[in-house]
Design a protein around this motif. Structure first.
Motif, PDB file in Angstrom:
ATOM      1  N   ILE A   6       0.811  -1.215   0.000  1.00 42.91           N
ATOM      2  CA  ILE A   6       0.000   0.000   0.000  1.00 42.91           C
ATOM      3  C   ILE A   6       0.850   1.273   0.000  1.00 42.91           C
ATOM      4  O   ILE A   6       0.310   2.360  -0.176  1.00 42.91           O
ATOM      5  CB  ILE A   6      -0.982   0.026   1.201  1.00 42.91           C
ATOM      6  N   ALA A   7       2.159   1.156   0.176  1.00 44.22           N
ATOM      7  CA  ALA A   7       3.027   2.331   0.122  1.00 44.22           C
ATOM      8  C   ALA A   7       4.476   1.879   0.026  1.00 44.22           C
ATOM      9  O   ALA A   7       4.797   0.695   0.213  1.00 44.22           O
ATOM     10  CB  ALA A   7       2.830   3.231   1.346  1.00 44.22           C
ATOM     11  N   HIS A   8       5.334   2.844  -0.259  1.00 44.44           N
ATOM     12  CA  HIS A   8       6.764   2.598  -0.385  1.00 44.44           C
ATOM     13  C   HIS A   8       7.479   3.646   0.435  1.00 44.44           C
ATOM     14  O   HIS A   8       7.079   4.816   0.456  1.00 44.44           O
ATOM     15  CB  HIS A   8       7.174   2.687  -1.860  1.00 44.44           C
ATOM     16  N   SER A   9       8.546   3.249   1.140  1.00 43.42           N
ATOM     17  CA  SER A   9       9.183   4.178   2.069  1.00 43.42           C
ATOM     18  C   SER A   9      10.109   5.182   1.401  1.00 43.42           C
ATOM     19  O   SER A   9      10.574   6.119   2.054  1.00 43.42           O
ATOM     20  CB  SER A   9       9.960   3.410   3.147  1.00 43.42           C
ATOM     21  N   GLY A  10      10.412   5.010   0.136  1.00 37.88           N
ATOM     22  CA  GLY A  10      11.241   5.999  -0.543  1.00 37.88           C
ATOM     23  C   GLY A  10      10.486   7.293  -0.760  1.00 37.88           C
ATOM     24  O   GLY A  10       9.289   7.397  -0.486  1.00 37.88           O
ATOM     25  N   ASP A  11      11.184   8.311  -1.278  1.00 40.97           N
ATOM     26  CA  ASP A  11      10.499   9.585  -1.488  1.00 40.97           C
ATOM     27  C   ASP A  11       9.987   9.754  -2.914  1.00 40.97           C
ATOM     28  O   ASP A  11       9.556  10.834  -3.308  1.00 40.97           O
ATOM     29  CB  ASP A  11      11.400  10.765  -1.103  1.00 40.97           C
ATOM     30  N   LYS A  12      10.032   8.669  -3.690  1.00 48.56           N
ATOM     31  CA  LYS A  12       9.472   8.707  -5.041  1.00 48.56           C
ATOM     32  C   LYS A  12       8.952   7.320  -5.396  1.00 48.56           C
ATOM     33  O   LYS A  12       9.293   6.325  -4.757  1.00 48.56           O
ATOM     34  CB  LYS A  12      10.524   9.148  -6.053  1.00 48.56           C
ATOM     35  N   ARG A  13       8.107   7.249  -6.398  1.00 51.69           N
ATOM     36  CA  ARG A  13       7.540   5.971  -6.832  1.00 51.69           C
ATOM     37  C   ARG A  13       8.620   5.101  -7.473  1.00 51.69           C
ATOM     38  O   ARG A  13       9.623   5.595  -7.969  1.00 51.69           O
ATOM     39  CB  ARG A  13       6.384   6.201  -7.799  1.00 51.69           C
ATOM     40  N   ILE A  14       8.371   3.793  -7.456  1.00 58.61           N
ATOM     41  CA  ILE A  14       9.353   2.857  -7.991  1.00 58.61           C
ATOM     42  C   ILE A  14       8.842   2.295  -9.319  1.00 58.61           C
ATOM     43  O   ILE A  14       7.632   2.113  -9.505  1.00 58.61           O
ATOM     44  CB  ILE A  14       9.645   1.723  -6.988  1.00 58.61           C
ATOM     45  N   PRO A  15       9.741   2.026 -10.272  1.00 59.57           N
ATOM     46  CA  PRO A  15       9.323   1.617 -11.612  1.00 59.57           C
ATOM     47  C   PRO A  15       8.431   0.381 -11.644  1.00 59.57           C
ATOM     48  O   PRO A  15       7.487   0.318 -12.436  1.00 59.57           O
ATOM     49  CB  PRO A  15      10.654   1.359 -12.326  1.00 59.57           C
ATOM     50  N   SER A  16       8.708  -0.604 -10.793  1.00 59.83           N
ATOM     51  CA  SER A  16       7.932  -1.838 -10.843  1.00 59.83           C
ATOM     52  C   SER A  16       6.549  -1.705 -10.213  1.00 59.83           C
ATOM     53  O   SER A  16       5.691  -2.560 -10.408  1.00 59.83           O
ATOM     54  CB  SER A  16       8.700  -2.967 -10.138  1.00 59.83           C
ATOM     55  N   GLN A  17       6.344  -0.625  -9.449  1.00 57.60           N
ATOM     56  CA  GLN A  17       5.036  -0.400  -8.805  1.00 57.60           C
ATOM     57  C   GLN A  17       4.628   1.063  -9.042  1.00 57.60           C
ATOM     58  O   GLN A  17       4.522   1.852  -8.102  1.00 57.60           O
ATOM     59  CB  GLN A  17       5.143  -0.670  -7.298  1.00 57.60           C
ATOM     60  N   PRO A  18       4.367   1.429 -10.283  1.00 54.61           N
ATOM     61  CA  PRO A  18       4.120   2.845 -10.596  1.00 54.61           C
ATOM     62  C   PRO A  18       2.870   3.420  -9.945  1.00 54.61           C
ATOM     63  O   PRO A  18       2.751   4.650  -9.819  1.00 54.61           O
ATOM     64  CB  PRO A  18       4.003   2.851 -12.127  1.00 54.61           C
ATOM     65  N   ASP A  19       1.930   2.579  -9.534  1.00 52.56           N
ATOM     66  CA  ASP A  19       0.702   3.066  -8.904  1.00 52.56           C
ATOM     67  C   ASP A  19       0.822   3.140  -7.380  1.00 52.56           C
ATOM     68  O   ASP A  19      -0.140   3.530  -6.702  1.00 52.56           O
ATOM     69  CB  ASP A  19      -0.478   2.162  -9.269  1.00 52.56           C
TER      70      ASP A  19
END
Length: 341
Positions: free
Chosen positions: A239-252
């Motif tokens: 439901i989220a990613h801890s980085g400060d930008k979206r990741i290519p494999s999970q663009p949504d």
């Protein structure tokens, strides 16, 4: 004396020490730094190399380490063997690596928390990440996925916050140990969102994820490399990613920062040698690792493990990253108020 014994000259040294000191002194001088020729990496490695991994098998660090063990074996024509030494958020394995001989044959393949978090987290750490190690190369730069059980009726971070807010203290989350990156990141989110959840520490990321799959816990921050296939198969929900930008494999998938919880600390994997390892050996290993990072087959494997940000660093650049992360993660440890004995 120990040096002479290792060279098979021990008996000669003992006889000359008894009957005349002149030759004994000359022999001893052969083992001093002045008498030895400068060491180079021309024939390194001449035998198998051990990669100490301070985590359990099958987790993200172990998975990535094995990709590089295979690649380095191919490039340097000697086996690179993974030796898992889990325990105490990496303290056990990292300490063993710190005490290894600085000859390039026992290296450390580790993750951010073991080097950049532990010194602030624990009152006493049995190694100094700066003084006891020589950085060789950084491997990757990534955040962690916020995962929830597929039985939890939430599909977004906003829904998760609302659901947990309505059930203070009733939900639990796991991490791969007290003070691990997963633990600190979740504590950051809980504090920012005003939530209360129970922390269940496991001895490794793989057991933590198994606890999530089995329903023993409801959520976890976990490394992307060992969980991305579970997400794709629908066995857990990201439901989220801890980085400060979206990741290519999970663009949504939104980042914590994008969702209103600014978080800028990243994680990496890295290879270190014990302090005082000869620089030519460090440079040769750095060149080999950077060659693998440029290798399409290796990059494809890492991409499948959701590790796509692959900076190529010099040992000096990696040393700078370590120093900066010691400061950044230290601030986070103080902010969430975690302290371990």
């Amino acid at each position: 004396r120990d040096c002479l014994l290792s060279r098979g000259l021990g008996d000669v040294y003992k006889r000359q020490k008894k009957h005349g000191m002149a030759l004994a002194l000359l022999l001893a001088m052969a083992c001093t730094g002045h008498a030895q020729p400068a060491q180079d990496a021309g024939n390194y490695p001449a035998r198998p190399v051990t990669l100490i991994v301070p985590t359990a098998a099958a987790g993200g660090t172990d998975t990535i380490a094995r990709v590089f063990a295979e690649g380095l074996t191919r490039l340097l024509k000697q086996p690179f063997v993974v030796d898992n030494r889990p325990g105490a958020n990496g303290l056990v394995g990292v300490e063993q690596a710190a005490r290894s001989a600085p000859d390039g044959y026992r290296l450390l393949f580790t993750y951010t928390a073991s080097m950049a978090v532990n010194p602030s987290l624990y009152r006493k750490v049995p190694y100094d990440p700066v003084k006891d190690f020589t950085p060789i190369a950084q491997i990757g730069r990534a955040g962690n996925l916020l995962l929830v059980s597929r039985d939890l009726p939430v599909h977004t971070l906003k829904e998760f916050v609302a659901y947990a807010s309505a059930r203070p203290g009733q939900l639990s989350y796991c991490s791969w140990g007290q003070g691990s990156g997963g633990h600190l990141t979740m504590e950051f989110l809980l504090k920012q969102a005003g939530l209360q959840m129970q922390h269940v520490p496991y001895k490794g990321s793989s057991p933590c994820v198994q606890g999530l799959l089995g329903g023993q816990v409801q959520a976890a921050f976990a490394d992307t490399s060992s969980t991305v296939e579970l997400v794709r198969a629908g066995r857990v929900r990201a439901i989220a990613h801890s980085g400060d930008k979206r990741i290519p494999s999970q663009p949504d998938l939104p980042s914590l920062t994008e969702a209103g919880y600014p978080f800028h600390n990243y994680s990496w994997y890295g290879v270190f040698a014990p302090a005082k390892t000869p620089q030519p050996i460090v440079d040769k290993l750095n060149a080999a690792i950077n060659q693998l990072l440029q290798d399409p087959a290796t990059a494809k494997k890492l991409g499948e493990l959701n590790l796509t940000d692959l900076p190529r660093t010099t040992p000096a650049q990696f040393a700078d990253t370590l120093r900066q992360d010691l400061a950044d993660w230290g601030r986070l440890v103080r902010e969430v108020g975690v302290q371990l004995d």
